[in-house]
Write a protein that holds these residues in place. Structure first.
Motif, PDB file in Angstrom:
ATOM      1  N   VAL A  84      21.728  44.424  43.613  1.00 51.30           N
ATOM      2  CA  VAL A  84      20.853  45.025  42.599  1.00 51.30           C
ATOM      3  C   VAL A  84      19.680  44.096  42.308  1.00 51.30           C
ATOM      4  CG1 VAL A  84      20.681  45.679  40.172  1.00 51.30           C
ATOM      5  CG2 VAL A  84      22.624  46.453  41.530  1.00 51.30           C
ATOM      6  N   ALA A  85      19.973  42.803  42.141  1.00 52.06           N
ATOM      7  CA  ALA A  85      18.924  41.823  41.860  1.00 52.06           C
ATOM      8  C   ALA A  85      17.905  41.770  43.004  1.00 52.06           C
ATOM      9  CB  ALA A  85      19.550  40.454  41.632  1.00 52.06           C
ATOM     10  N   LYS A  86      18.400  41.819  44.249  1.00 57.67           N
ATOM     11  CA  LYS A  86      17.512  41.767  45.410  1.00 57.67           C
ATOM     12  C   LYS A  86      16.641  43.015  45.489  1.00 57.67           C
ATOM     13  CE  LYS A  86      20.438  38.781  48.265  1.00 57.67           C
ATOM     14  NZ  LYS A  86      21.333  38.696  49.457  1.00 57.67           N
ATOM     15  N   GLN A  87      17.239  44.184  45.212  1.00 55.00           N
ATOM     16  CA  GLN A  87      16.490  45.431  45.250  1.00 55.00           C
ATOM     17  C   GLN A  87      15.421  45.477  44.161  1.00 55.00           C
ATOM     18  OE1 GLN A  87      16.490  48.081  47.429  1.00 55.00           O
ATOM     19  NE2 GLN A  87      17.743  46.686  48.669  1.00 55.00           N
ATOM     20  N   MET A  88      15.745  44.938  42.994  1.00 54.63           N
ATOM     21  CA  MET A  88      14.754  44.879  41.917  1.00 54.63           C
ATOM     22  C   MET A  88      13.555  44.047  42.332  1.00 54.63           C
ATOM     23  SD  MET A  88      17.146  44.477  38.509  1.00 54.63           S
ATOM     24  CE  MET A  88      15.724  44.104  37.473  1.00 54.63           C
ATOM     25  N   LEU A  89      13.841  42.895  42.930  1.00 57.33           N
ATOM     26  CA  LEU A  89      12.766  42.016  43.383  1.00 57.33           C
ATOM     27  C   LEU A  89      11.934  42.689  44.467  1.00 57.33           C
ATOM     28  CD1 LEU A  89      11.471  39.210  43.226  1.00 57.33           C
ATOM     29  CD2 LEU A  89      13.090  38.447  44.980  1.00 57.33           C
ATOM     30  N   LYS A  90      12.622  43.336  45.419  1.00 59.93           N
ATOM     31  CA  LYS A  90      11.945  44.004  46.526  1.00 59.93           C
ATOM     32  C   LYS A  90      11.049  45.133  46.037  1.00 59.93           C
ATOM     33  CE  LYS A  90      12.989  46.372  50.907  1.00 59.93           C
ATOM     34  NZ  LYS A  90      14.085  46.845  51.806  1.00 59.93           N
ATOM     35  N   GLN A  91      11.485  45.852  45.021  1.00 56.92           N
ATOM     36  CA  GLN A  91      10.747  47.006  44.521  1.00 56.92           C
ATOM     37  C   GLN A  91       9.788  46.651  43.387  1.00 56.92           C
ATOM     38  OE1 GLN A  91      13.571  50.128  43.605  1.00 56.92           O
ATOM     39  NE2 GLN A  91      14.692  49.794  45.507  1.00 56.92           N
ATOM     40  N   GLY A  92       9.660  45.377  43.094  1.00 49.32           N
ATOM     41  CA  GLY A  92       8.713  44.951  42.064  1.00 49.32           C
ATOM     42  C   GLY A  92       9.139  45.329  40.660  1.00 49.32           C
ATOM     43  N   ILE A 132      11.203  47.283  30.887  1.00 53.51           N
ATOM     44  CA  ILE A 132      11.156  47.057  32.324  1.00 53.51           C
ATOM     45  C   ILE A 132       9.735  47.303  32.834  1.00 53.51           C
ATOM     46  CG2 ILE A 132      12.053  47.829  34.560  1.00 53.51           C
ATOM     47  CD1 ILE A 132      14.554  48.816  33.002  1.00 53.51           C
ATOM     48  N   ARG A 133       9.298  46.424  33.699  1.00 55.34           N
ATOM     49  CA  ARG A 133       7.986  46.576  34.343  1.00 55.34           C
ATOM     50  C   ARG A 133       8.237  46.894  35.803  1.00 55.34           C
ATOM     51  NH1 ARG A 133       2.805  45.360  32.999  1.00 55.34           N
ATOM     52  NH2 ARG A 133       1.359  44.688  34.634  1.00 55.34           N
ATOM     53  N   ALA A 134       7.627  47.975  36.300  1.00 59.06           N
ATOM     54  CA  ALA A 134       7.919  48.420  37.656  1.00 59.06           C
ATOM     55  C   ALA A 134       6.664  48.908  38.366  1.00 59.06           C
ATOM     56  CB  ALA A 134       8.957  49.537  37.626  1.00 59.06           C
ATOM     57  N   MET A 135       6.662  48.716  39.675  1.00 60.13           N
ATOM     58  CA  MET A 135       5.587  49.239  40.518  1.00 60.13           C
ATOM     59  C   MET A 135       6.090  50.525  41.176  1.00 60.13           C
ATOM     60  SD  MET A 135       3.099  47.076  40.173  1.00 60.13           S
ATOM     61  CE  MET A 135       2.030  47.674  41.490  1.00 60.13           C
ATOM     62  N   LEU A 136       5.383  51.621  40.953  1.00 61.91           N
ATOM     63  CA  LEU A 136       5.759  52.884  41.575  1.00 61.91           C
ATOM     64  C   LEU A 136       5.055  53.029  42.918  1.00 61.91           C
ATOM     65  CD1 LEU A 136       5.623  55.295  38.496  1.00 61.91           C
ATOM     66  CD2 LEU A 136       7.584  54.046  39.420  1.00 61.91           C
ATOM     67  N   GLU A 137       5.748  53.639  43.866  1.00 57.01           N
ATOM     68  CA  GLU A 137       5.183  53.799  45.203  1.00 57.01           C
ATOM     69  C   GLU A 137       3.880  54.603  45.155  1.00 57.01           C
ATOM     70  OE1 GLU A 137       6.583  55.387  49.627  1.00 57.01           O
ATOM     71  OE2 GLU A 137       7.984  55.428  47.925  1.00 57.01           O
ATOM     72  N   GLY A 138       2.831  54.047  45.761  1.00 53.56           N
ATOM     73  CA  GLY A 138       1.541  54.721  45.809  1.00 53.56           C
ATOM     74  C   GLY A 138       0.675  54.486  44.590  1.00 53.56           C
ATOM     75  N   ASP A 139       1.174  53.724  43.617  1.00 55.97           N
ATOM     76  CA  ASP A 139       0.397  53.468  42.406  1.00 55.97           C
ATOM     77  C   ASP A 139       0.180  51.959  42.282  1.00 55.97           C
ATOM     78  OD1 ASP A 139      -0.706  53.257  39.884  1.00 55.97           O
ATOM     79  OD2 ASP A 139       0.648  54.718  38.978  1.00 55.97           O
ATOM     80  N   PRO A 140      -1.067  51.502  42.301  1.00 53.26           N
ATOM     81  CA  PRO A 140      -1.342  50.058  42.240  1.00 53.26           C
ATOM     82  C   PRO A 140      -1.138  49.454  40.856  1.00 53.26           C
ATOM     83  CG  PRO A 140      -3.397  51.285  42.232  1.00 53.26           C
ATOM     84  CD  PRO A 140      -2.305  52.296  42.437  1.00 53.26           C
ATOM     85  N   VAL A 141      -0.993  50.313  39.875  1.00 50.34           N
ATOM     86  CA  VAL A 141      -0.847  49.826  38.501  1.00 50.34           C
ATOM     87  C   VAL A 141       0.630  49.900  38.077  1.00 50.34           C
ATOM     88  CG1 VAL A 141      -1.543  50.120  36.090  1.00 50.34           C
ATOM     89  CG2 VAL A 141      -3.173  50.602  37.933  1.00 50.34           C
ATOM     90  N   ALA A 142       1.145  48.801  37.575  1.00 48.15           N
ATOM     91  CA  ALA A 142       2.540  48.752  37.130  1.00 48.15           C
ATOM     92  C   ALA A 142       2.745  49.623  35.893  1.00 48.15           C
ATOM     93  CB  ALA A 142       2.941  47.316  36.830  1.00 48.15           C
TER      94      ALA A 142
END
Length: 207
Positions: free
Chosen positions: A85-93, A142-152
């Motif tokens: 889970v920790a690795k996936q969070m890091l990978k997905q921003g 939670i701060r997240a980067m969505l696919e296709g969106d440059p803004v968190a």
């Protein structure tokens, strides 16, 4: 005797119905107990925000930890899942920027046990509750980067932690409430009311 019947027999015995004993004595919550539970949740949140997600396993209520590990195939599987889970969070921003207690905690006495007291010079065995269980509402940001969106985007999640401690101790362990049901909680603490209401879970995007 079937498993269901055994559980109810144990419940009735603990509540003093089978043997004709008194029900567990209810104790007024001592000053500082709720504050201690809230502070422990706050400390847990600080560790999570710093990325120390392993504390979720380290400080998990032992019986719940054993049950979860057994369901996953062993303690190593539980730890592996957390690591993934920790690795996936890091990978997905995805990062947790805040995790703290909010709102009004709800306190319960749980886990009946026996206690010997001196009454008029004689030892009297009484049925008492041995643990405190505090439902502590929390808010996680939670701060997240969505696919296709440059803004968190920022997501706010309302949940709760179940904090459990032996009476007279400030050592708290936890059960995360994000996927917890009343029936699961009552399977651990059978004296909890069937109609108990858990804190509301909510997730929303915020600015």
């Amino acid at each position: 005797m079937g498993m269901c019947m055994k559980r109810w027999f144990l419940f009735l015995m603990l509540m003093g119905v089978v043997r004709g004993q008194e029900v567990p004595l209810v104790e007024e919550i001592p000053e500082g107990v709720i504050e201690s539970a809230v502070a422990a949740v706050e400390d847990l949140g600080k560790e999570v925000v710093m990325g120390r997600y392993e504390v979720a396993v380290e400080r998990m209520y032992p019986t719940w930890k054993e049950r979860t590990a057994k369901r996953l195939g062993g303690m190593d599987k539980l730890e592996e899942q957390l690591d993934n889970v920790a690795k996936q969070m890091l990978k997905q921003g995805i990062s947790i920027t805040d995790f703290k207690p909010v709102g009004e905690p709800i306190a319960f006495e749980v886990y009946p046990g026996k206690k010997v007291e001196l009454v008029d010079g004689k030892e009297v065995e009484r049925l008492v509750y041995t643990k405190w269980m505090i439902l502590v509402p929390t808010v996680t940001k939670i701060r997240a980067m969505l696919e296709g969106d440059p803004v968190a985007v920022n997501i706010e999640s309302k949940g709760f932690q179940v904090a459990i401690s032996e009476k007279g101790s400030d050592e708290w362990t936890f059960i995360d409430g994000s996927a917890l049901t009343v029936s699961e909680l009552r399977s651990l603490f059978i004296t909890l009311p069937e109609n108990m209401v858990l804190p509301v879970l909510e997730r929303k995007q915020v600015k």
